[in-house]
Design a protein around this motif. Structure first.
Motif, PDB file in Angstrom:
ATOM      1  N   LYS A   2     -40.126 -68.290  41.569  1.00  0.00           N
ATOM      2  CA  LYS A   2     -39.962 -68.605  42.999  1.00  0.00           C
ATOM      3  C   LYS A   2     -38.680 -67.850  43.551  1.00  0.00           C
ATOM      4  CE  LYS A   2     -43.561 -71.196  43.148  1.00  0.00           C
ATOM      5  NZ  LYS A   2     -44.804 -70.948  44.082  1.00  0.00           N
ATOM      6  N   LYS A   3     -38.676 -67.471  44.895  1.00  0.00           N
ATOM      7  CA  LYS A   3     -37.725 -66.809  45.427  1.00  0.00           C
ATOM      8  C   LYS A   3     -37.080 -67.833  46.228  1.00  0.00           C
ATOM      9  CE  LYS A   3     -38.528 -62.614  46.806  1.00  0.00           C
ATOM     10  NZ  LYS A   3     -38.728 -61.471  47.574  1.00  0.00           N
ATOM     11  N   PHE A  31     -34.679 -69.444  38.736  1.00  0.00           N
ATOM     12  CA  PHE A  31     -35.018 -68.800  40.391  1.00  0.00           C
ATOM     13  C   PHE A  31     -34.621 -67.416  40.479  1.00  0.00           C
ATOM     14  CE2 PHE A  31     -34.887 -73.485  40.541  1.00  0.00           C
ATOM     15  CZ  PHE A  31     -36.068 -73.806  41.209  1.00  0.00           C
ATOM     16  N   ASP A  81     -39.337 -68.421  49.201  1.00  0.00           N
ATOM     17  CA  ASP A  81     -40.132 -69.888  49.233  1.00  0.00           C
ATOM     18  C   ASP A  81     -39.334 -70.729  49.813  1.00  0.00           C
ATOM     19  OD1 ASP A  81     -42.555 -69.044  47.491  1.00  0.00           O
ATOM     20  OD2 ASP A  81     -40.909 -68.327  46.187  1.00  0.00           O
ATOM     21  N   TYR A 359     -35.151 -78.913  43.951  1.00  0.00           N
ATOM     22  CA  TYR A 359     -35.904 -77.650  44.360  1.00  0.00           C
ATOM     23  C   TYR A 359     -37.196 -77.640  43.829  1.00  0.00           C
ATOM     24  CZ  TYR A 359     -32.717 -74.268  46.793  1.00  0.00           C
ATOM     25  OH  TYR A 359     -31.865 -73.728  47.647  1.00  0.00           O
ATOM     26  N   ASN A 360     -37.274 -78.108  42.601  1.00  0.00           N
ATOM     27  CA  ASN A 360     -38.878 -78.290  42.060  1.00  0.00           C
ATOM     28  C   ASN A 360     -39.600 -79.281  42.865  1.00  0.00           C
ATOM     29  OD1 ASN A 360     -38.348 -76.466  39.940  1.00  0.00           O
ATOM     30  ND2 ASN A 360     -37.413 -77.885  38.812  1.00  0.00           N
ATOM     31  N   LEU A 363     -40.591 -77.408  46.125  1.00  0.00           N
ATOM     32  CA  LEU A 363     -42.084 -76.332  45.843  1.00  0.00           C
ATOM     33  C   LEU A 363     -43.054 -77.278  45.549  1.00  0.00           C
ATOM     34  CD1 LEU A 363     -39.747 -73.897  43.724  1.00  0.00           C
ATOM     35  CD2 LEU A 363     -40.598 -73.620  46.095  1.00  0.00           C
TER      36      LEU A 363
END
Length: 365
Positions: A2-3, A31, A81, A359-360, A363
């Motif tokens: 993931k960006k 990441f 992302d 962050y997870n 996403l």
């Protein structure tokens, strides 16, 4: 992979919170991380974080008007992302990214509306109007973002009251990031950070004049007129002004001093702040002399790692420094307590885990 792209048009590329903590932690967690900066020093890679430089602005207004547009253009070209920006002047950029369908996070390091009230470059009669205008705009914009990250619980309370989704990522130090060399201690105290009137630097210079000791200042001076004012103060002959120095030299100064100073004057943006330098002093076992704000007293006095004083009173500051100079056993106890508090409570590893988890969740949302 993931960006993630972090954006700043104001902060230095090696900003401790942005580079050494947040982006480096995300890169370590797997990441693909880029950091857009605007300083003119070119592209680089640090801790697997790709630093992308869009060039420096000619002046503050050029930065606000034009650099922010360059930041948006470069950000869109990276097609990430998650976008995570760090400056109030990039709020409009964040809104444009949201309009383009991106996930966007605003990292609020401070209460900017309150901070505007102390900005000396803004005419005094305009400060209240600008502060109120920003507060109205920020209240509208913050609800558009996917989340607000805040550096302190007090800032989180402001955004929670506006109906925003928030998460607190405290600006606690990285354990052992500042490794101080074995050095013989001097009768000296230090202040690490920008030298501004509101941070109580002149009061520190006046305080050291009352002592048989030395004061180290390590950080940029806000302007030449304040530098002249400092150099004309009675205690200036006891000051070693180091200017901006690299982190390894900061560690050397902390190693030779007996006291770390963080005596900000009372301002709306200071009272509930958690200055990075306070925790850094504690992390290397340096007793602290700090302002007597309630939150700071809770950190410093409850953990018995220093002394809290009236930051506007040089006599009180000098008395606290002298106590630490003259009582090595108590100073040693304060230093050990500071290290314990950092290891147990105030450390980046706890915040790093919160950041990666956040962050997870974003996403997976």
């Amino acid at each position: 992979m993931k960006k993630v792209v972090h954006l700043t048009s104001v902060h230095a590329r090696k900003d401790i919170r942005i580079l050494l903590k947040e982006t480096s932690s995300l890169a370590k967690a797997g990441f693909d991380v880029s950091l857009i900066v605007a300083d003119g020093f070119g592209d680089d890679i640090v801790n697997n974080v790709k630093i992308i430089d869009i060039g420096t602005a000619k002046h503050r207004f050029d930065r606000i008007l034009n650099t922010t547009k360059k930041v948006f253009s470069k950000a869109m070209s990276l097609d990430a992302d998650i976008y995570h920006f760090h400056d109030p002047e990039l709020i409009s950029t964040g809104l444009k990214l949201k309009k383009a369908g991106k996930k966007v996070v605003f990292d609020s390091h401070e209460d900017f509306a309150s901070d505007l009230l102390t900005k000396t470059y803004i005419p005094r009669f305009l400060r209240m109007a600008m502060s109120t205008s920003f507060k109205v705009f920020d209240s509208y914009a913050c609800k558009k973002f996917d989340s607000i990250i805040t550096a302190t619980p007090a800032i989180a309370e402001l955004y929670n009251a506006r109906g925003c989704k928030t998460v607190v990522i405290n600006n606690y130090p990285i354990i052992d990031e500042l490794s101080i060399p074995p050095t013989e201690k001097e009768n000296s105290a230090c202040f690490v950070g920008a030298q501004t009137p509101i941070r109580g630097v002149k009061e520190l210079v006046n305080a050291i004049d009352k002592l048989d000791g030395k004061l180290y200042l390590a950080g940029p001076v806000v302007n030449e007129s304040f530098k002249t004012e400092l150099s004309n103060a009675e205690g200036w002959n006891r000051v070693t002004d180091l200017g901006i120095i690299p982190r390894n030299e900061v560690a050397e100064i902390l190693g030779k001093c007996k006291v770390g100073l963080v005596t900000y004057l009372p301002a709306p943006n200071h009272i509930d702040a958690q200055p990075n330098k306070l925790f850094e002093y504690m992390s290397v076992g340096l007793p602290v002399v700090a302002s007597h704000f309630p939150l700071w007293k809770q950190i410093v006095e409850d953990n018995y790692c220093g002394i809290c004083v009236d930051p506007a009173n040089p006599d009180e500051i000098a008395k606290a420094i002298k106590f630490i100079f003259d009582n090595p056993d108590e100073a040693k106890k304060m230093g050990e307590n500071g290290i314990k508090a950092i290891n147990d409570i105030y450390n980046w590893s706890v915040e790093e885990a919160k950041l990666v988890s956040f962050y997870n969740e974003m996403l997976n949302d």
